[in-house]
Enzyme design. Sequence first.
Site, short mmCIF file in Angstrom:
data_model
loop_
_atom_site.label_atom_id
_atom_site.label_comp_id
_atom_site.label_asym_id
_atom_site.label_seq_id
_atom_site.Cartn_x
_atom_site.Cartn_y
_atom_site.Cartn_z
N ARG A 79 0.84 -1.19 0.00
CA ARG A 79 0.00 0.00 0.00
C ARG A 79 0.89 1.25 0.00
NH1 ARG A 79 -5.18 1.58 -1.06
NH2 ARG A 79 -6.18 2.73 0.61
N THR A 97 -4.11 -0.63 -7.18
CA THR A 97 -4.90 0.57 -7.44
C THR A 97 -4.06 1.83 -7.52
OG1 THR A 97 -6.86 1.78 -6.69
CG2 THR A 97 -5.33 1.11 -4.99
N GLY A 152 -13.69 -1.40 -6.87
CA GLY A 152 -15.02 -0.85 -6.54
C GLY A 152 -15.08 -0.05 -5.25
N GLY A 153 -13.94 0.49 -4.77
CA GLY A 153 -14.00 1.28 -3.53
C GLY A 153 -14.68 0.45 -2.45
N ASN A 182 -6.19 4.34 -6.85
CA ASN A 182 -7.37 4.88 -6.19
C ASN A 182 -8.37 5.35 -7.24
OD1 ASN A 182 -9.14 5.39 -4.16
ND2 ASN A 182 -8.29 7.37 -3.59
N THR A 242 -9.96 0.60 -9.16
CA THR A 242 -8.96 -0.34 -8.68
C THR A 242 -9.02 -1.52 -9.66
OG1 THR A 242 -9.26 0.49 -6.46
CG2 THR A 242 -8.52 -1.78 -6.63
N SER A 252 -7.84 0.84 3.36
CA SER A 252 -8.28 0.37 2.04
C SER A 252 -9.49 -0.55 2.19
CB SER A 252 -7.14 -0.42 1.39
OG SER A 252 -7.57 -1.04 0.21
N SER A 253 -10.20 -0.74 1.08
CA SER A 253 -11.27 -1.74 1.04
C SER A 253 -10.88 -2.94 0.19
CB SER A 253 -12.54 -1.13 0.44
OG SER A 253 -13.01 -0.09 1.25
N ASP A 274 -7.84 8.22 0.55
CA ASP A 274 -8.40 7.11 1.33
C ASP A 274 -8.21 7.33 2.83
OD1 ASP A 274 -9.72 5.57 -0.49
OD2 ASP A 274 -8.10 4.15 -0.82
N1 GLY Z 1 -8.39 2.91 -3.21
C1 GLY Z 1 -9.39 1.95 -3.02
C2 GLY Z 1 -9.15 1.15 -1.80
O1 GLY Z 1 -8.00 0.90 -1.47
O2 GLY Z 1 -10.09 0.76 -1.15
#
Ligand code: GLY
Length: 563
Positions: free
Chosen positions: A97, A390, A464-465, A392, A372, A443-444, A414
């Site tokens: 990340r 990603t 998909g966030g 983002n 992403t 993050s998701s 984020d």
């Molecule tokens: N940038 C999307 C995530 O990491 O959730």
Amino acid sequence: MPSPIRAAWILGVIASTLAGQTPGTLARSSEAMVASAEPFATEAGLEILKAGGTAVDAAVAVGFALAVTYPVAGNLGGGGFMVIHLPGQGEFTVDYREMAPAAAHRDLYRDQDGKVDPEASRRGHRAAGVPGSVAGLCHVQARFGTLPLGAVLAPAIRLASEGFRVSPALARSLRADRDVLGAYPESKRIFLADGELRKEGDQFLQPELAGVLVRIAEKGRAGFYEGATADLLVAEMKRGKGLITHEDLLAYEVKERAPLRGRYRGFDIVSMPPPSSGGIALIQMLNLLEGFDYQPSERSGPDRAHRIIESMRLAFRDRALHLGDPDFAAVPAKGLTSKAYAAHLRPQIRERAMVSRNLTDADPFAYEKTETTHYSVMDKSGIAVACTTTLNGGHGCGVTVTGAGFLLNNEMDDFAIAPGVPNMFDLIQGEANAVGPKKRPLSSMTPTLVMKDGKVMLVIGSPGGPTIINTVLHVVLNVLDDGMEIDAAIAAPRFHHQWLPDRTQCEPKSLTESAESVLGKRGHRLEARTYGIGDAQGIRRDLKSGILFGAADPRRSGLAKGL
Ligand code: GLY
């Protein structure tokens, strides 16, 4: 289905077909399988497998190829997470990340009057965190791969230096983001052909990017975080008053973290721990759902949907209140994923819908750019890789490093840019996810393996966030509870709830009319979603025969293909 939604859905299906994919195609192989969001990247993975590489070698090749052929989300200038299974050795997760630059601080995105400036964390140089992708992919290759780094970079170098034909999907995605890309001269020159736009069928060459990839092939991570590439990146930062310095680049750290583990109806779930919220929320939701009996005949009934929505609501509430970078904040991962905690929460799931606090009408999806991307790779030895990566937002912060040809992320967005206050996506995030030097934003991303008796039987993930987590949940439930094949499990319509705003976004046909009517009476606010949720890429392995089944999401233009 309301007609605009039906139209959007049909357009999506037509787009996939035009891109050369049959929606919902099921790929099959007893050798190896690659599923990614972009066909050239899938082919890059297969090339490495044919050359004797493992699923890990192929996954690293796919990651670098996506940086060339899928600029909306594939990247050198972003970050990601990888979950790996090696037979006989177990599971590993690799966190690459982005990290906040050392000069970042909690008020970075406030103006002189203390007002939050949401644009500043989304666009331009200050939105970029220190990229982790190159360090991550080099780490994975050195530690878990079998081929030399140069070999797995070869397809990406060839695609960048010799070029490749622009697909309809690529032309569409560059055109859609022409405002973002057009704001920065180098992005405009490279990705928009100086404003002419890149057209379907054009040959797209990226010599500067090829130069960076060659330096990485020759020097490993030093080819990016030091020397010529680093100089170009830091010069770009100075040009746009960005924060990333040479020291930040040198200090970037890849982290192997203990995989997050859960169990659902006899299957083992292995997913990404914080700084992703994905694994925790997924396991928490599965724990909640496991407490309810379920038969596939109940699939389209209101009770099933009600319980799933309420589980989403509870998990996203905890995401907001408790999750952040575990290196900086105490994250109660064990508690949140324990069966006992789920048992404590479950009585709140009653006949009526709960009411999320601070009901808001704002629409995060009007702002959310969910670009992403995820890829899944598996080979016949049983090695499995789930990777989500990603920038983002689509095309990240819009800035291309001049002379280096790669886009930078806007991952700083984020973070909770003002803790306790809904951010621009209306995702409430807490103190644990405040901006801070060297922190990783929450993050998701949810790259996930499902295992049975020590063998991987499902590799799955999505962009998909915040919808990533629920996309993975839907696919896992479809396979494990409903016995669906991977293509059907991915294609099946989905719905999404994220605690706040208090509403459920529904793809067409994700609920039957009668279920919609009952859920409405129980207090659920259901809204039609005008475009697809997620872009899942998955592989299922039949545990008896060992055959691999792969599917790319028919919502977009990916490709799953076997060796
Ligand atoms: N940038 C999307 C995530 O990491 O959730």
